[in-house]
Design a protein around this motif. Structure first.
Motif, PDB file in Angstrom:
ATOM      1  N   LEU A  41       0.895  -1.120   0.159  1.00 43.93           N
ATOM      2  CA  LEU A  41       0.004   0.019  -0.032  1.00 43.93           C
ATOM      3  C   LEU A  41       0.876   1.314  -0.115  1.00 43.93           C
ATOM      4  O   LEU A  41       1.596   1.372   0.897  1.00 43.93           O
ATOM      5  CB  LEU A  41      -0.989   0.294   1.205  1.00 43.93           C
ATOM      6  N   LEU A  42       0.873   1.934  -1.091  1.00 40.07           N
ATOM      7  CA  LEU A  42       1.760   3.234  -1.173  1.00 40.07           C
ATOM      8  C   LEU A  42       0.667   4.248  -1.057  1.00 40.07           C
ATOM      9  O   LEU A  42      -0.524   4.476  -1.706  1.00 40.07           O
ATOM     10  CB  LEU A  42       2.040   3.134  -2.601  1.00 40.07           C
ATOM     11  N   ILE A  43       0.868   5.144   0.086  1.00 40.13           N
ATOM     12  CA  ILE A  43       0.139   6.477   0.316  1.00 40.13           C
ATOM     13  C   ILE A  43       0.685   7.681   0.009  1.00 40.13           C
ATOM     14  O   ILE A  43       1.762   8.031   0.638  1.00 40.13           O
ATOM     15  CB  ILE A  43      -0.733   6.279   1.798  1.00 40.13           C
ATOM     16  N   GLU A  44       0.342   8.481  -0.916  1.00 42.05           N
ATOM     17  CA  GLU A  44       0.483   9.922  -0.926  1.00 42.05           C
ATOM     18  C   GLU A  44      -0.311  10.726  -0.251  1.00 42.05           C
ATOM     19  O   GLU A  44      -1.371  10.745  -0.101  1.00 42.05           O
ATOM     20  CB  GLU A  44       0.545  10.092  -2.475  1.00 42.05           C
ATOM     21  N   ASP A  57       5.420   1.059   7.243  1.00 41.99           N
ATOM     22  CA  ASP A  57       6.337   0.148   7.621  1.00 41.99           C
ATOM     23  C   ASP A  57       8.003   0.963   7.036  1.00 41.99           C
ATOM     24  O   ASP A  57       8.977   0.478   7.401  1.00 41.99           O
ATOM     25  CB  ASP A  57       6.419  -1.028   6.802  1.00 41.99           C
ATOM     26  N   VAL A  58       7.566   1.444   5.736  1.00 42.42           N
ATOM     27  CA  VAL A  58       8.788   2.433   5.204  1.00 42.42           C
ATOM     28  C   VAL A  58       8.216   3.654   4.876  1.00 42.42           C
ATOM     29  O   VAL A  58       7.012   3.739   4.321  1.00 42.42           O
ATOM     30  CB  VAL A  58       9.268   1.571   3.875  1.00 42.42           C
ATOM     31  N   ALA A  75      12.986   2.956   7.299  1.00 43.14           N
ATOM     32  CA  ALA A  75      12.487   1.594   7.890  1.00 43.14           C
ATOM     33  C   ALA A  75      11.955   2.203   9.107  1.00 43.14           C
ATOM     34  O   ALA A  75      12.407   2.932   9.922  1.00 43.14           O
ATOM     35  CB  ALA A  75      13.347   0.676   7.954  1.00 43.14           C
ATOM     36  N   LEU A  76      10.633   2.146   9.361  1.00 43.26           N
ATOM     37  CA  LEU A  76       9.812   2.361  10.543  1.00 43.26           C
ATOM     38  C   LEU A  76       9.323   1.161  11.341  1.00 43.26           C
ATOM     39  O   LEU A  76       8.597   1.322  12.097  1.00 43.26           O
ATOM     40  CB  LEU A  76       8.539   3.055  10.156  1.00 43.26           C
ATOM     41  N   GLY A  77      10.192   0.138  11.265  1.00 40.59           N
ATOM     42  CA  GLY A  77       9.827  -1.083  12.073  1.00 40.59           C
ATOM     43  C   GLY A  77      10.465  -2.390  11.486  1.00 40.59           C
ATOM     44  O   GLY A  77      11.305  -2.413  10.471  1.00 40.59           O
TER      45      GLY A  77
END
Length: 87
Positions: A41-44, A57-58, A75-77
């Motif tokens: 899932l890519l969120i702008e 997660d990134v 990286a967020l985890g």
């Protein structure tokens, strides 16, 4: 607002939240349903998600730098670290 892409072994959903005007609109997108194994899932504009978006997660950040662009990945985890190691 949601554009799906099918890649080999992976479903990618690109979401652009720029036009969201309320938390209710964010809820109607059901973003949590777009997460899971073999899904990306890519969120702008995640700040427009009114705290209704799944945890990242990134973090990807694009900036314009001569003569092109720079991509910063953070990286967020643990899941993000695993993903970046594979890249």
């Amino acid at each position: 607002l949601v554009e799906p892409y099918a890649l080999e072994g992976l479903v990618v959903n690109h979401v652009d939240l720029y036009r969201l005007g309320s938390a209710l609109e964010a809820d109607e997108l059901a973003l949590h349903e777009l997460t899971g194994p073999d899904r990306l899932l890519l969120i702008e504009w995640p700040e427009r998600g009114f705290d209704r978006i799944p945890p990242a997660d990134v973090l990807l950040a694009l900036s314009v730098e001569a003569p092109g662009r720079r991509l910063r990945c953070e990286a967020l985890g643990n899941a993000g670290e695993r993903l970046l190691r594979q890249a």
